[in-house]
Write a protein that holds these residues in place. Structure first.
Motif, PDB file in Angstrom:
ATOM      1  N   ASN A 125      -6.876  76.541  -2.352  1.00  0.00           N
ATOM      2  CA  ASN A 125      -6.074  77.270  -3.337  1.00  0.00           C
ATOM      3  C   ASN A 125      -6.860  77.528  -4.602  1.00  0.00           C
ATOM      4  OD1 ASN A 125      -3.782  77.721  -1.986  1.00  0.00           O
ATOM      5  ND2 ASN A 125      -2.552  76.151  -3.005  1.00  0.00           N
ATOM      6  N   GLU A 148      -2.640  75.064 -10.848  1.00  0.00           N
ATOM      7  CA  GLU A 148      -2.105  74.727  -9.528  1.00  0.00           C
ATOM      8  C   GLU A 148      -1.417  73.369  -9.528  1.00  0.00           C
ATOM      9  OE1 GLU A 148      -1.709  75.427  -6.112  1.00  0.00           O
ATOM     10  OE2 GLU A 148      -1.554  77.407  -6.995  1.00  0.00           O
ATOM     11  N   ASN A 156      14.576  81.813  -7.328  1.00  0.00           N
ATOM     12  CA  ASN A 156      14.280  81.139  -8.598  1.00  0.00           C
ATOM     13  C   ASN A 156      12.783  81.225  -8.871  1.00  0.00           C
ATOM     14  OD1 ASN A 156      16.621  78.356  -8.234  1.00  0.00           O
ATOM     15  ND2 ASN A 156      16.925  80.451  -8.901  1.00  0.00           N
ATOM     16  N   SER A 168       7.377  77.163   5.414  1.00  0.00           N
ATOM     17  CA  SER A 168       6.434  76.591   4.470  1.00  0.00           C
ATOM     18  C   SER A 168       5.290  77.572   4.321  1.00  0.00           C
ATOM     19  CB  SER A 168       5.896  75.259   4.982  1.00  0.00           C
ATOM     20  OG  SER A 168       4.721  74.965   4.279  1.00  0.00           O
ATOM     21  N   ALA A 169       5.074  78.007   3.113  1.00  0.00           N
ATOM     22  CA  ALA A 169       3.989  78.959   2.879  1.00  0.00           C
ATOM     23  C   ALA A 169       2.643  78.257   2.973  1.00  0.00           C
ATOM     24  CB  ALA A 169       4.160  79.616   1.514  1.00  0.00           C
TER      25      ALA A 169
HETATM   26  N1  LIG Z   1       3.867  72.400  -0.533  1.00  0.00           N
HETATM   27  C1  LIG Z   1       4.208  73.700  -0.669  1.00  0.00           C
HETATM   28  N2  LIG Z   1       3.917  74.330  -1.796  1.00  0.00           N
HETATM   29  C2  LIG Z   1       4.251  75.631  -1.913  1.00  0.00           C
HETATM   30  C3  LIG Z   1       4.907  76.317  -0.882  1.00  0.00           C
HETATM   31  N3  LIG Z   1       5.117  77.592  -1.294  1.00  0.00           N
HETATM   32  C4  LIG Z   1       4.617  77.689  -2.526  1.00  0.00           C
HETATM   33  N4  LIG Z   1       4.075  76.516  -2.915  1.00  0.00           N
HETATM   34  C5  LIG Z   1       3.444  76.239  -4.205  1.00  0.00           C
HETATM   35  O1  LIG Z   1       4.411  76.529  -5.188  1.00  0.00           O
HETATM   36  C6  LIG Z   1       3.822  77.040  -6.345  1.00  0.00           C
HETATM   37  C7  LIG Z   1       4.496  78.317  -6.766  1.00  0.00           C
HETATM   38  O2  LIG Z   1       4.240  79.318  -5.838  1.00  0.00           O
HETATM   39  P1  LIG Z   1       4.387  80.878  -6.169  1.00  0.00           P
HETATM   40  O3  LIG Z   1       4.203  81.586  -4.890  1.00  0.00           O
HETATM   41  O4  LIG Z   1       3.540  81.264  -7.314  1.00  0.00           O
HETATM   42  O5  LIG Z   1       5.905  80.932  -6.611  1.00  0.00           O
HETATM   43  P2  LIG Z   1       6.730  82.213  -7.085  1.00  0.00           P
HETATM   44  O6  LIG Z   1       8.076  82.040  -6.522  1.00  0.00           O
HETATM   45  O7  LIG Z   1       6.021  83.459  -6.762  1.00  0.00           O
HETATM   46  O8  LIG Z   1       6.786  81.942  -8.617  1.00  0.00           O
HETATM   47  P3  LIG Z   1       7.064  83.007  -9.796  1.00  0.00           P
HETATM   48  O9  LIG Z   1       6.239  84.202  -9.536  1.00  0.00           O
HETATM   49  O10 LIG Z   1       6.630  82.266 -10.999  1.00  0.00           O
HETATM   50  O11 LIG Z   1       8.507  83.267  -9.810  1.00  0.00           O
HETATM   51  C8  LIG Z   1       2.349  77.184  -6.042  1.00  0.00           C
HETATM   52  O12 LIG Z   1       1.683  76.086  -6.596  1.00  0.00           O
HETATM   53  C9  LIG Z   1       2.284  77.134  -4.535  1.00  0.00           C
HETATM   54  O13 LIG Z   1       1.060  76.588  -4.100  1.00  0.00           O
HETATM   55  C10 LIG Z   1       5.208  75.613   0.327  1.00  0.00           C
HETATM   56  O14 LIG Z   1       5.774  76.135   1.286  1.00  0.00           O
HETATM   57  N5  LIG Z   1       4.832  74.311   0.386  1.00  0.00           N
END
Ligand SMILES: Nc1nc2c(ncn2[C@@H]2O[C@H](COP(=O)(O)OP(=O)(O)OP(=O)(O)O)[C@@H](O)[C@H]2O)c(=O)[nH]1
Ligand SMILES: [Mg+2]
Lengths: 634, 128, 155
Positions: free
Chosen positions: A479, A349, A10, A144-145
């Motif tokens: 970030n 962010e 998603n 968790s990223a």
């Molecule tokens: N707390 C937390 N936040 C996360 C984690 N992974 C991603 N985020 C946050 O989630 C948000 C979206 O992350 P992205 O990596 O841009 O998500 P994406 O799936 O690539 O999104 P799209 O490219 O729009 O589809 C960012 O603000 C990140 O900092 C996680 O493991 N823990």
């Protein structure tokens, strides 16, 4: 051996964040859905294997409607990776698992990743990994990223899955649907995944209809109760997901969370929009004020350096005038640009950006756009190319093209040096106000252009908006710093390449044929030759030449001005001409990079041409109005 | 703990004061911005008798965040202007209103910290 | 009832969705017959509105929400204007202090049991009152279960 690994999921679940963690990249991450709009690739090696990761745009279902979603679907269909990772948001796993079930139909090698597990833990959501694995029959990794939890495990799982492919059990949709699916399989060529396409056909997917064998008429084969069947399929999947989660997930009910508290006020009926404008003002004022002393410092430094070198010989002149003065005058504004990106970074962010789309949606009705395109345009304050690209996330083609065409009127960061230079000369006592007025004008011009374009170029009705509002996240300093550096870096690169080259060219045009008198230079000839066009606006030849050079990239205007006058401090401009000039610069022509992006995103030459012609004429008219009104008042 | 209404009153009056202070010192736009933020507190009074949790806390919380951001902005501008010392220009002079705003900012940060700890955690419920 | 008409704060269950361009996406998000949706809040001027589906918050314009037919779930608070006559417990009252005081004087207060009569008057512990439509709309109630099945005592 290269293993290709695709990341799907998603929107906004953290695919790109995971990708960055896995390959050590610094791709664009932000807290709103639809950040990634193209496939991004990166490789890393793990245990003597090369892992080739592909980050893809997010989507809710493989029945893609917008351009970015189609990128992902086509990738999975036409170049299936060795291993597919479906990233699921631990905080709202239902939708992610729906996509997982859909992906399983493609008969790929799938790993399900529950990301943002750190947030889930904080909210006391727990997953039972082994029962998830036994119900879904695919390997599960909790990651968790942000904290890096589960990343090594994910690497291991990728290798294991590659060595021992899993062919997960498919969902049984019941006799009515299964018989239809079996019947439809004959309509597709063997090279495709027949079950997947038949199922999509039953769901009424347009793309599946296009892939039917040539001699098959879609209308003749499709059942009449198709939308019922589509709903049955979706319901079956969701029931399965809810069943699995009932057994494998535990969560505690929570009272008000800080997210609800924040959201309650930020999207408040009455105060929401005033807060937005107040914050915007603070952001732009911050850009201007916080960076001002640093700008001054750098300027003084370059000034000293130029004086030190002097410009007696052709060589020292090239160094001091062409390079240091020309490029330095632009570089000195870098703190302002970084400050702007800092403010934008916090906005992106934190998750506030999509709320703005929500608040402003109603106001966009009259422009036949959605709040989503408002949000896309806001990104243009950083760089117009990013808003042109981000427009891919807009479902409606007309809205997308309109957004692309009006993007250049959003005052991007490259225009900051130009404004700051002119404002510093002509309005030394009202700099903050003048700066803010330019931004207001930019918004007004963008809205006006959207109106005009909707009236003339593309006619259409209002369009639907389905948009996810992600949860708020506290923007961590690292970030935001990464974001700021990523975006600001681009500007430094430009200073070292295109602006440097342009500055040297400008220097050559000034130095030859007569180094002693600038009035006889080639640059002066060009400017004077075309001055008649701009006579009504009251521009000098220096301005005219600078504008011409600046059509490549706006910063070159600053660089040219600095060289024509031998330093920014020596420029003279009266307030009226300065206003007309700023208004003209606001929209006069999209920079080369933006034009190239417009061309590639619309796939035609027509739109870049429309854009150039339209922007030149509208800015000329506006600048003319400003200079007339200005002369009357002053 | 003080009741939500009293906290709202404190923040409302303090921010109104700072806002008008800015306006009287000729910084019109900035004053208006503070007044906009003080409206957050004012509208908090409209939240009445909601179930389980009073949304007033949300208004205090977010209003405090906004005030803290604003005073952080003033602080950052001031700190950056210290750079001017190097090139021999004068640094930004802090006016009364700036000092007041920063004091209010400190109080707001304390508010935010306290509310995050006590009121807005998922586990715990009501405060008041 | 259409989703666009569901009152804010209500929890509704989807009955039927009219087919349109965005239905595939809505299905992907989970807007399907039988699924519960919570109406969270509306933007300035009442459109678009925020809804919660599972744990995701989405924003929908009224023109799209109109295509979704819903019914309110059993246990979600509804304004008194939305319910049929019967006994209800007051969940919350959405109004300013003065109106709240006035209502509490009538015995309409959070947690109180009230009965909506056939003629749209309200019977409370304090008596039977004719509460205006505007105020009625602000009183959110849930249907009474057994626990409050005793008669409303007249004071
Ligand atoms: N707390 C937390 N936040 C996360 C984690 N992974 C991603 N985020 C946050 O989630 C948000 C979206 O992350 P992205 O990596 O841009 O998500 P994406 O799936 O690539 O999104 P799209 O490219 O729009 O589809 C960012 O603000 C990140 O900092 C996680 O493991 N823990
Ligand atoms: Mg991404």
């Amino acid at each position: 051996m290269v293993i290709t690994v695709g990341l799907i999921g998603n929107p906004n679940v953290g695919k790109t964040s995971l990708f960055n963690k896995l390959v050590g990249a610094r791709q664009y991450v932000a807290n709103w859905p639809g950040v990634t709009v193209t496939r991004v690739e990166g490789a890393t090696s793990y245990k003597e294997q090369t892992l080739h990761f592909i980050d893809l745009p997010g989507l809710y279902t493989l029945s893609a409607t917008s351009l970015d979603e189609k990128v992902t679907r086509d990738f999975l269909l036409y170049s299936p990776p060795n291993v597919t990772i479906v990233v699921i948001d631990s905080m709202s796993p239902e939708q992610g698992m729906y996509l997982l079930l859909e992906t399983l139909e493609l008969n790929l090698n799938v790993i399900a990743v529950f990301n943002a597990i750190d947030e889930a833990k904080k909210n006391s959501i727990k997953f039972d990994k082994s029962s998830l694995e036994s119900y879904l029959r695919v390997p599960i990794v909790l990651t968790s990223a942000h904290t890096g939890e589960g990343i090594t495990e994910l690497m291991e799982t990728i290798l294991a899955t590659f060595r021992k492919p899993n062919r997960p059990k498919l969902l049984d949709y019941g006799p009515e649907i299964e018989s239809k699916v079996a019947e439809f399989e004959q309509y597709f060529e063997d090279k495709y995944n027949k079950r997947f396409l038949s199922l999509k056909l039953v769901e009424g997917d347009k793309f599946a209809m296009e892939l039917l064998k040539k001699d098959v008429e879609p209308t003749s084969v499709l059942p009449s109760n198709m939308s019922d069947l589509a709903i049955k399929i979706a319901k079956r999947r969701y029931e399965y997901v809810m069943n699995v989660l009932n057994r494998a997930m535990s969560k505690s009910e929570s009272a008000i969370t800080s997210m609800e508290a924040i959201d309650h006020v930020f999207t408040h009926k009455y105060i929401g929009i005033p807060i937005f404008f107040a914050l915007m003002y603070l952001a732009f004022n911050f850009t201007f004020k916080a960076s001002e002393p640093l700008v001054g410092l750098i300027e003084v430094g370059f000034q000293k350096l130029t004086d030190l070198i002097g410009s007696n010989s052709i060589f020292t002149s090239l160094i001091s005038q062409g390079i240091i003065n020309g490029v330095g005058s632009v570089i000195s504004f870098i703190p302002s640009i970084f400050a702007l990106f800092f403010a934008l970074g916090i906005m992106e962010e934190s998750g506030y950006l999509p709320r703005i789309a929500f608040l402003m949606d109603r106001a966009m009705y009259s422009l036949k756009l959605t709040g989503r395109s408002f949000m896309t345009l806001l990104l243009g304050f950083g760089c117009n190319v990013s808003s042109v690209m981000a427009a891919r996330g807009l479902t409606d083609e007309r809205e997308r093209v309109t957004t692309i065409l009006v993007s250049p009127f959003v005052s991007c960061s490259a225009r900051i040096p130009v404004y700051l230079m002119i404002i510093g000369i002509a309005f030394p006592n009202h700099r903050a106000e003048a700066f803010f007025v330019m931004y207001l004008l930019s918004i007004a011009l963008t809205a006006l252009s959207a109106r005009i374009i909707n009236k003339i170029v593309m006619k259409g009705e209002s369009i639907p908006l389905v948009m996810e509002l992600p949860r708020y996240r506290f923007p961590s300093l690292s970030n935001v710093a990464t974001y700021m550096w990523n975006r600001g870096k681009h500007f430094l690169q430009k200073a070292g390449t295109i602006i440097l080259v342009a500055s040297v060219i400008v220097w050559v045009l000034i130095y030859f044929p007569d180094p002693t008198n600038i009035e006889n230079s080639f640059a002066a000839m060009i400017g004077k030759g075309l001055q008649f066009i701009f006579a009504p606006l009251g521009f000098q030849w220096q301005t005219v030449s600078a504008l011409i050079f600046g059509s490549v990239a706006k910063e070159i205007i600053v660089s040219s001005f600095a060289q024509f006058y031998g330093g920014v401090g020596n420029i003279v401009l009266d307030p009226v001409t300065a206003s007309a000039l700023m208004v003209f610069i606001l929209g006069y022509i999209p920079c080369f990079a933006t034009l190239a992006a417009i061309k590639s995103e619309t796939n035609s030459l027509k739109y870049p041409i429309i854009s150039v012609v339209y922007s030149l004429s509208i800015s000329y008219i506006l600048a003319f109005l400003v200079s007339i009104i200005g002369r009357v008042i002053v | 703990m003080k009741s939500a209404a009293i906290q709202l009153w404190i923040m409302l009056i303090a921010s109104l004061l700072v806002g008008t202070c800015y306006i009287f010192q000729g910084d019109l736009i900035f004053g208006i911005i503070i007044l906009v933020f003080s409206m957050v507190f004012l509208l908090g009074f409209r939240e009445f008798g909601k179930p389980s949790y009073s949304y007033r806390i949300a208004h205090i919380y977010v209003g405090s965040i906004l005030i803290a951001i604003t005073s952080g902005y003033i602080l950052a501008s001031f700190l950056f202007s210290l750079v001017n010392l190097i090139i021999g220009e004068e640094i930004m002079d802090l006016k009364i209103s700036d000092i007041l705003l920063m004091l209010l900012g400190v109080y707001s940060s304390y508010n935010i910290y306290r509310l995050r700890k006590n009121a807005i955690r998922p586990e715990k419920k009501d405060i008041e | 009832m259409k989703l666009s008409e569901a009152p804010i704060g209500a929890q509704v269950e989807v009955l039927h969705i009219e087919e349109s361009d965005i239905t595939p996406r809505l299905r992907g998000i989970g807007v399907l017959p039988g699924i519960k949706i919570e109406v969270l809040k509306s933007a300035p001027m009442g459109d678009p509105r925020m809804y919660r589906v599972f744990n995701k918050v989405i924003s929908l314009r009224s023109s799209e929400a109109e295509l979704i037919e819903v019914q309110t779930s059993e246990d979600s608070p509804l304004p008194l204007t939305f319910v049929s006559p019967g006994k209800y417990r007051v969940e919350h009252i959405e109004c300013g202090r003065i109106a709240w005081m006035n209502l509490s004087r009538l015995g309409i207060i959070e947690g109180a049991i009230v009965q909506l009569l056939d003629d749209r008057r309200v019977k409370t512990a304090n008596g039977v009152y004719d509460v205006g439509f505007g105020k009625l709309r602000k009183i959110y109630v849930i249907p009474c279960k057994q626990e409050c099945n005793h008669e409303i005592k007249n004071a």
